[in-house]
Design a protein around this motif. Structure first.
Motif, PDB file in Angstrom:
ATOM      1  N   ASP A 112       0.809  -1.213   0.000  1.00  0.00           N
ATOM      2  CA  ASP A 112       0.000   0.000   0.000  1.00  0.00           C
ATOM      3  C   ASP A 112       0.842   1.263   0.000  1.00  0.00           C
ATOM      4  OD1 ASP A 112       0.900  -0.769   2.494  1.00  0.00           O
ATOM      5  OD2 ASP A 112      -0.800   0.081   3.578  1.00  0.00           O
ATOM      6  N   ILE A 113       2.163   1.110   0.175  1.00  0.00           N
ATOM      7  CA  ILE A 113       3.046   2.274   0.140  1.00  0.00           C
ATOM      8  C   ILE A 113       4.407   1.832  -0.383  1.00  0.00           C
ATOM      9  CG2 ILE A 113       3.821   1.966   2.531  1.00  0.00           C
ATOM     10  CD1 ILE A 113       3.876   5.045   2.749  1.00  0.00           C
ATOM     11  N   ALA A 114       4.964   2.638  -1.291  1.00  0.00           N
ATOM     12  CA  ALA A 114       6.259   2.310  -1.883  1.00  0.00           C
ATOM     13  C   ALA A 114       6.924   3.619  -2.316  1.00  0.00           C
ATOM     14  CB  ALA A 114       6.076   1.357  -3.063  1.00  0.00           C
ATOM     15  N   VAL A 115       7.898   3.522  -3.210  1.00  0.00           N
ATOM     16  CA  VAL A 115       8.547   4.719  -3.760  1.00  0.00           C
ATOM     17  C   VAL A 115       8.314   4.738  -5.265  1.00  0.00           C
ATOM     18  CG1 VAL A 115      10.281   4.943  -1.956  1.00  0.00           C
ATOM     19  CG2 VAL A 115      10.741   3.465  -3.920  1.00  0.00           C
ATOM     20  N   ALA A 116       8.351   5.927  -5.857  1.00  0.00           N
ATOM     21  CA  ALA A 116       7.969   6.053  -7.265  1.00  0.00           C
ATOM     22  C   ALA A 116       9.055   6.636  -8.155  1.00  0.00           C
ATOM     23  CB  ALA A 116       6.700   6.902  -7.381  1.00  0.00           C
ATOM     24  N   THR A 117       9.845   7.569  -7.659  1.00  0.00           N
ATOM     25  CA  THR A 117      10.834   8.226  -8.510  1.00  0.00           C
ATOM     26  C   THR A 117      12.023   7.307  -8.763  1.00  0.00           C
ATOM     27  OG1 THR A 117      11.971   9.219  -6.610  1.00  0.00           O
ATOM     28  CG2 THR A 117      10.174  10.481  -7.593  1.00  0.00           C
ATOM     29  N   PRO A 118      12.691   7.436  -9.916  1.00  0.00           N
ATOM     30  CA  PRO A 118      13.834   6.579 -10.240  1.00  0.00           C
ATOM     31  C   PRO A 118      14.949   6.639  -9.195  1.00  0.00           C
ATOM     32  CG  PRO A 118      13.096   7.743 -12.196  1.00  0.00           C
ATOM     33  CD  PRO A 118      12.332   8.322 -11.040  1.00  0.00           C
ATOM     34  N   GLY A 119      15.271   7.846  -8.742  1.00  0.00           N
ATOM     35  CA  GLY A 119      16.325   7.985  -7.739  1.00  0.00           C
ATOM     36  C   GLY A 119      15.971   7.279  -6.449  1.00  0.00           C
ATOM     37  N   ALA A 120      14.736   7.447  -6.010  1.00  0.00           N
ATOM     38  CA  ALA A 120      14.292   6.803  -4.772  1.00  0.00           C
ATOM     39  C   ALA A 120      14.280   5.287  -4.924  1.00  0.00           C
ATOM     40  CB  ALA A 120      12.907   7.309  -4.385  1.00  0.00           C
ATOM     41  N   ARG A 121      13.951   4.804  -6.112  1.00  0.00           N
ATOM     42  CA  ARG A 121      13.914   3.349  -6.328  1.00  0.00           C
ATOM     43  C   ARG A 121      15.317   2.740  -6.277  1.00  0.00           C
ATOM     44  NH1 ARG A 121       9.028   2.119 -10.722  1.00  0.00           N
ATOM     45  NH2 ARG A 121       7.377   2.207  -9.127  1.00  0.00           N
ATOM     46  N   ILE A 122      16.295   3.457  -6.812  1.00  0.00           N
ATOM     47  CA  ILE A 122      17.671   2.956  -6.743  1.00  0.00           C
ATOM     48  C   ILE A 122      18.131   2.883  -5.290  1.00  0.00           C
ATOM     49  CG2 ILE A 122      20.076   3.477  -7.291  1.00  0.00           C
ATOM     50  CD1 ILE A 122      19.121   4.658  -9.916  1.00  0.00           C
ATOM     51  N   VAL A 123      17.911   3.967  -4.551  1.00  0.00           N
ATOM     52  CA  VAL A 123      18.312   3.999  -3.144  1.00  0.00           C
ATOM     53  C   VAL A 123      17.552   2.953  -2.347  1.00  0.00           C
ATOM     54  CG1 VAL A 123      18.367   5.404  -1.044  1.00  0.00           C
ATOM     55  CG2 VAL A 123      18.962   6.427  -3.241  1.00  0.00           C
ATOM     56  N   CYS A 124      16.259   2.838  -2.619  1.00  0.00           N
ATOM     57  CA  CYS A 124      15.425   1.879  -1.901  1.00  0.00           C
ATOM     58  C   CYS A 124      15.860   0.448  -2.197  1.00  0.00           C
ATOM     59  CB  CYS A 124      13.964   2.074  -2.283  1.00  0.00           C
ATOM     60  SG  CYS A 124      12.823   1.087  -1.307  1.00  0.00           S
ATOM     61  N   ALA A 125      16.233   0.170  -3.443  1.00  0.00           N
ATOM     62  CA  ALA A 125      16.698  -1.164  -3.813  1.00  0.00           C
ATOM     63  C   ALA A 125      17.944  -1.533  -3.011  1.00  0.00           C
ATOM     64  CB  ALA A 125      16.993  -1.219  -5.313  1.00  0.00           C
ATOM     65  N   LEU A 126      18.879  -0.601  -2.919  1.00  0.00           N
ATOM     66  CA  LEU A 126      20.098  -0.841  -2.127  1.00  0.00           C
ATOM     67  C   LEU A 126      19.762  -0.975  -0.642  1.00  0.00           C
ATOM     68  CD1 LEU A 126      22.465   1.714  -3.916  1.00  0.00           C
ATOM     69  CD2 LEU A 126      22.380  -0.760  -4.235  1.00  0.00           C
ATOM     70  N   TYR A 127      18.796  -0.196  -0.205  1.00  0.00           N
ATOM     71  CA  TYR A 127      18.347  -0.236   1.195  1.00  0.00           C
ATOM     72  C   TYR A 127      17.799  -1.613   1.554  1.00  0.00           C
ATOM     73  CZ  TYR A 127      15.372   1.008   5.231  1.00  0.00           C
ATOM     74  OH  TYR A 127      14.751   1.063   6.468  1.00  0.00           O
ATOM     75  N   THR A 128      17.028  -2.203   0.635  1.00  0.00           N
ATOM     76  CA  THR A 128      16.441  -3.514   0.932  1.00  0.00           C
ATOM     77  C   THR A 128      17.495  -4.620   0.995  1.00  0.00           C
ATOM     78  OG1 THR A 128      16.014  -3.967  -1.425  1.00  0.00           O
ATOM     79  CG2 THR A 128      14.250  -2.910  -0.154  1.00  0.00           C
ATOM     80  N   LEU A 129      18.663  -4.383   0.414  1.00  0.00           N
ATOM     81  CA  LEU A 129      19.727  -5.383   0.466  1.00  0.00           C
ATOM     82  C   LEU A 129      20.383  -5.444   1.833  1.00  0.00           C
ATOM     83  CD1 LEU A 129      21.529  -4.768  -2.961  1.00  0.00           C
ATOM     84  CD2 LEU A 129      19.819  -6.517  -2.407  1.00  0.00           C
ATOM     85  N   VAL A 130      20.321  -4.352   2.572  1.00  0.00           N
ATOM     86  CA  VAL A 130      21.047  -4.260   3.842  1.00  0.00           C
ATOM     87  C   VAL A 130      20.123  -4.185   5.058  1.00  0.00           C
ATOM     88  CG1 VAL A 130      22.739  -2.916   5.166  1.00  0.00           C
ATOM     89  CG2 VAL A 130      22.987  -3.133   2.683  1.00  0.00           C
ATOM     90  N   ALA A 131      19.125  -3.303   4.980  1.00  0.00           N
ATOM     91  CA  ALA A 131      18.295  -3.001   6.150  1.00  0.00           C
ATOM     92  C   ALA A 131      17.616  -4.217   6.780  1.00  0.00           C
ATOM     93  CB  ALA A 131      17.269  -1.929   5.804  1.00  0.00           C
ATOM     94  N   PRO A 132      16.974  -5.097   6.007  1.00  0.00           N
ATOM     95  CA  PRO A 132      16.331  -6.253   6.639  1.00  0.00           C
ATOM     96  C   PRO A 132      17.312  -7.161   7.385  1.00  0.00           C
ATOM     97  CG  PRO A 132      15.455  -5.934   4.438  1.00  0.00           C
ATOM     98  CD  PRO A 132      16.644  -5.027   4.559  1.00  0.00           C
TER      99      PRO A 132
END
Length: 255
Positions: A164-184
């Motif tokens: 129900d909530i995510a990120v939309a902009t290309p820059g945010a998606r790149i950062v978010c993708a890297l974030y999901t590799l480490v944060a969990p």
């Protein structure tokens, strides 16, 4: 011969590449950023739900691709990041100890047992990854409320990802993708530390206990380390380092 960590990095990288290529095959013309984002959030099982297969063929192909790769990627990523975890952990301990000392809490900090200090570090680690998630959502959507940002961060680190909530902009998606590799992984490791403290009795081992054990020990340095750790009832890397430091300090005083 490659170390397990190096081999794991290679496996994780190949799986990410496979994920990107999979998107290119299943959805020709897909944006490369979206393909990388989809691969990361899928392989880490975060699954925000903003990019999903819509055709029966795409859904079947995605299911068959993720069935073996998610578990393999998780295991490879855990091994790949373990050296980084050890490195950051040692620097984190030093930085935290220095910060506490600057504010007059050196004695209080070192009087705490190892599990209690680990618990404090775990809480700080969880706070950092949550703050990073909040910042990512806030940067992507200027209208997002603090609750939206916090909710997004929790859904990310716990890999629940309701969609129900995510990120939309290309820059945010790149950062978010890297974030999901480490944060969990950071969150899971930190929560494991806290759970262990709750369900496992605290041995109450402090730096003072180590000093006393070192004072009683005799023989070569290695024998004294083993003796001290045996008396303490623990044998892990951090305690070995602390006992060796205590031995060095003790040797300097006797000279």
């Amino acid at each position: 011969m490659a170390s397990p960590a190096h081999a794991a990095v290679l496996v994780a990288a190949l799986l990410l590449l496979a994920g990107v290529l999979f998107v290119a095959v299943v959805a020709p013309g897909a944006d490369p950023v979206d393909a990388f984002y989809f691969a990361c959030v899928s392989l880490t099982s975060v699954g925000y739900g903003d990019l999903v297969p819509t055709t029966p063929t795409g859904r079947l192909a995605t299911a068959l691709f993720l069935l073996p790769t998610v578990a393999l990627f998780s295991a490879a990523l855990g091994v790949a990041l373990s050296p980084l975890h050890d490195l950051v952990g040692s620097h984190w301990e030093g930085a935290l100890s220095s910060f506490v000392s600057l504010h007059g809490g050196h004695a209080a900090w070192h009087s705490l047992s190892v599990p209690r200090r680990d618990a404090i570090k775990a809480v700080l680690a969880i706070s950092v990854v949550l703050a990073a998630g909040v910042a990512i959502q806030a940067a992507d959507k200027e209208t997002a409320t603090w609750l939206d940002c916090f909710y997004f961060a929790v859904m990310s680190v716990t890999t629940v990802g309701y969609g129900d909530i995510a990120v939309a902009t290309p820059g945010a998606r790149i950062v978010c993708a890297l974030y999901t590799l480490v944060a969990p992984l950071v969150y899971a490791t930190a929560m494991g530390t806290l759970v262990q403290l709750v369900f496992v009795a605290d041995e109450g081992v402090s730096d003072e206990d180590i000093k006393n054990a070192v004072t009683k020990a005799a023989g070569s340095d290695d024998a004294r380390v083993v003796t001290a750790l045996t008396e303490l009832g623990i044998l892990d890397r951090e305690d070995v380092q602390r006992v060796r430091a205590a031995l060095v300090a003790s040797s300097k005083k006797t000279k």
